[in-house]
Structures are given as C-alpha cells and as structure tokens.
Scaffold this active site. Structure first.
Site, short mmCIF file in Angstrom:
data_model
loop_
_atom_site.label_atom_id
_atom_site.label_comp_id
_atom_site.label_asym_id
_atom_site.label_seq_id
_atom_site.Cartn_x
_atom_site.Cartn_y
_atom_site.Cartn_z
N CYS B 135 28.00 16.76 27.37
CA CYS B 135 26.71 16.14 27.66
C CYS B 135 25.59 17.16 27.46
O CYS B 135 25.33 17.98 28.33
CB CYS B 135 26.70 15.61 29.10
SG CYS B 135 25.13 14.89 29.56
N CYS B 138 22.77 16.95 29.90
CA CYS B 138 23.09 17.50 31.23
C CYS B 138 23.01 19.03 31.22
O CYS B 138 22.49 19.62 32.15
CB CYS B 138 24.50 17.12 31.66
SG CYS B 138 24.88 15.37 31.51
N ASP B 139 23.56 19.65 30.21
CA ASP B 139 23.80 21.09 30.26
C ASP B 139 22.98 21.90 29.24
O ASP B 139 22.94 23.12 29.33
CB ASP B 139 25.28 21.39 30.01
CG ASP B 139 26.18 20.70 31.04
OD1 ASP B 139 25.69 20.46 32.16
OD2 ASP B 139 27.34 20.41 30.72
#
Lengths: 109, 309
Positions: B135, B138-139
């Site tokens: 992701c 996300c990261d």
C-alpha cells in the site's frame, strides 16, 4: 481522545519515552493513514484500563520525521513498547485490541 | 425482543456501503459488519479520478467517508471492527458468526472485497512492514529520498509508482513481461517520469535484509541471469485475491476463488448475495462495486418479500 495519552514531539521524546520510569507504548501515526484511526480508540481504552502500569503516547511521523527514521518506521500504524529507553516489542499494522493486549501482556502486569 | 436484522452486509467498502445505503433507505433493518477499516481498498487510494461526478478527482478516503455518511443518514447500522468468521444456514434464516457472537438475518450480502496478492518469496513475510508494503498510500511517505522497487505492470502498480515519485529518489519497476498492461494514460505518465526505470521480463526470487529491506535478488526470465538490486523498499502490486476464506465451501466459486452469482447478484444459495471485488466480475472498480451493491440490496429486498426465489 483520552487526556491520559501523551503527545510526543522532538522536545519531549527523550523525557517522556527514553527516560521514562514506566513502560511506554508509542503509536507512530499520521493524519493521512486510515488504519491509524482504528488504533486510536484502542489506545484510549488501554490508557484507562492500564493506568499506572503503562504510559500511552502518540508521535506524528510527518511532524517528527527524524524520530521516525531513527526508529526505522517503514509502515504505519506501528506501535513500539519502550522500557528503560529500549525497544522491547514492535507491532506493525492495525491489530484488534485483544491481539494488542496479548502481545503486550508481559508489560501490562 | 429486538427484531432480527432483515439484511446483514459483510464488508464495508464501496459495494457494502452502497448496499447498506439502498437497504436502509428501503427501510430494511440492516447491519453492516466490517472486519478492519471502513472504506476497503478504495480508502487506500490516493486519488480517484474515474468515479463519475468528481471532475477534479476525489481522494479515496474522502469518497468513502461521504458514502458512509450517506448510508448512516438513512439508518444503516455499522459495526467495526467485526470480522465475520462463518455463515450458517438455519432453515430460511442465515446466521453470521463474529468471534463467538451470532447475528441472525433474513438475507446476507457478501462484499468482503479482495486483498493484494503476495509474491510468496523468502524474506517477504519477515520484512512486511519493514520495507515490504502492499500500500503506497499507506507507507509511501515514509520513504522520502529512498530507492524503491515496485513489482507489477497493471493499473494499480502504475498508479502507485506515480504516487511514490512524490517521495522516492528513484523507482525501478520490476515486471515479468516486456510491456505494461496498465492503461495508456498511466503508461505515458510513468514513461515521462525521469525518476522511474524498468526491469523487464523479470521476477523477484528473494528479498534481502535483516531488520529492514536492503535489496532483492531479481531473475531475468529470458536470459536466466540473476542479480542483486539494492533497495530501501519493495511495493508489491501483482493483482488481488478474494476474501472468501470465512465462507468455507458454502458457495459456488470460480476457478480463482471469486463468488459466482446470477444477474441479481444472488449466489448459489438463495438469500445470500455477493457484490463488488469479491464477485467474479470482469472489472474491479469503485463504480462497478457501487452498482453491484445497489443491485444486491434491491435483490435482497425482493427475496425477503418473497418475490425472488
């Protein structure tokens, strides 16, 4: 958010985490991270239920990039349990409350 | 005694929330169970620019938050995180189990979506969250100024590559073929970006690193040559697989494990419906999931009223 949760920054990280007499659970998070929102209510509950046994703190990785890099934060949410200034346990990702308690049980007694 | 739910929806992405919106608006007592975070995969998309009605695009989390608000407005009840672990048939009724609690319902809509496929190579599991990610939204921001590998060649992979160029110093795309499958507009953008390079006809054999990702062994499928590429992070986008484990062999699935339904979204068991990415549809998109969610809700209503067998 529970008032018992400590908001961390570069100015108080050493005092509140590394020099803390009690174990500290630090939530590394950011505003854009959807799973991080799942962790917040769990931490609120832990802060109430384990008051005095463990300190709960939050660090925004966007505002405190140096600390995040220093602690190798490569995915958020990441929870790290510190004791005597050392990392004892690392939990990556949004885990259910039951699992968090299970993983942290040695430090919650 | 509390009235039992007319409909239980399992999964809170675009399909599940839209089904909930339609069911609640039809005045059916409806409960939605979400195992993780509301919004599903759509909520991890940085920018959605092909969902109609948003000519300037809209962020995935914001779109999903709006659909959630709309569904709650009509009375949808939501429980999260509540991970469904099984479905049982009790005569006419169905019963969903969530960690020991049982929720009976007259009809069920499964909208559990899909999750990223893993590479299944040594080092992947050990280093997940330590440089291996599925992701980028996300990261990605945690990799400012770093060197990254992105694995895959489809739309999702290229969208994430473009997102990661905002943070990374350089990105190498490792793809098993010698051309991309992604939409032409995405291909034009990645080929134009000077930060992005390509390793064609290649696959990852092993991910290297102790406490964090340090590199990967990559094999060229044509020459057979193996080499090590140094990297700080590996983002994997090689497709998805359906979240159907909790169903056991209750329902008819296709060869890849997606749920088979008729045009009313009804599965092989009357009263159980499926919608969105978990269904054997040819296009995994928010717009498709939303349409299927609406269809499933209205079909479930007809089933409860005895008009659909």
């Amino acid at each position: 958010m529970s008032e018992k949760i400590v908001q961390l920054s570069a100015t108080n990280f050493k005092e509140e985490v590394l020099d803390s007499k009690v174990s500290v659970l630090v939530d590394f998070w950011a505003a854009w991270c959807a799973p991080c929102r799942m962790v917040t209510p769990i931490l609120d509950e832990l802060a109430e239920e384990y008051e005095g046994k463990i300190k709960i703190a939050k660090l925004n990785v966007d505002d405190n990039q140096e600390i995040a890099v220093k602690h190798n934060i490569l995915s958020i949410p990441t929870l790290i349990l510190f004791k005597d200034g050392e990392e004892q346990k690392r939990l990556v990702g949004a885990l259910p409350k039951k699992k968090v308690i299970e993983e942290l049980s040695p430090w919650l007694k | 005694m509390e009235r039992i739910n007319d409909i239980i929806i399992v999964g809170g992405g675009p399909a599940g929330l839209t089904a909930g919106l339609y069911a609640a608006r039809a005045r059916l007592k409806t409960l939605l169970l979400e195992g993780e975070v509301l919004g599903g995969q759509a909520a991890t998309t940085e920018l959605v620019e092909n969902y109609p009605g948003f000519p300037d695009g809209i962020s995935g989390p914001e779109l999903m938050e709006r659909i959630e608000r709309q569904a709650r407005f009509f009375g949808l009840e939501i429980s999260a995180p509540s991970m469904a672990t099984s479905i049982k048939i009790k005569g006419e009724a169905k019963e969903i189990a969530v960690e020991g609690t049982k929720y009976p319902a007259k009809a069920v809509i499964i909208a559990t979506g899909a999750r990223p496929k893993k590479l299944n190579v040594p080092g992947e599991r050990e280093l997940q969250g330590r440089g291996v990610s599925y992701c980028a939204t996300c990261d990605g921001a945690l990799f400012k100024g770093k060197k990254l590998l992105v694995i895959g060649g489809g739309d999702a992979a290229m969208e994430e590559v473009l997102f990661l160029t905002k943070f990374a110093r350089s990105i190498l795309v490792v793809h098993r073929r010698d051309e991309l499958r992604a939409a032409k507009i995405l291909q034009e953008r990645v080929f134009d970006n000077k930060k992005v390079g390509f390793v064609w006809d290649s696959q990852i054999l092993r991910i290297l690193g102790e406490s964090r990702v340090e590199g990967a062994i990559v094999r060229n499928k044509k020459s057979g040559e193996e080499r090590e590429i140094k990297t700080d992070g590996i983002f994997v986008y090689i497709g998805t697989e359906p979240n159907t484990t909790f169903l056991g062999n209750l329902l008819k699935l296709d060869r890849e494990g997606y749920i088979v339904t008729d045009e009313n979204m009804m599965t092989s068991i009357p009263g159980i419906f499926a919608a969105g990415d978990v269904r054997c549809n040819p296009l995994k998109q928010i717009s498709v999931a939303v349409g299927e969610g609406a269809t499933a809700a209205i079909s479930a209503q007809k089933y409860i009223e005895g008009h659909l067998k």
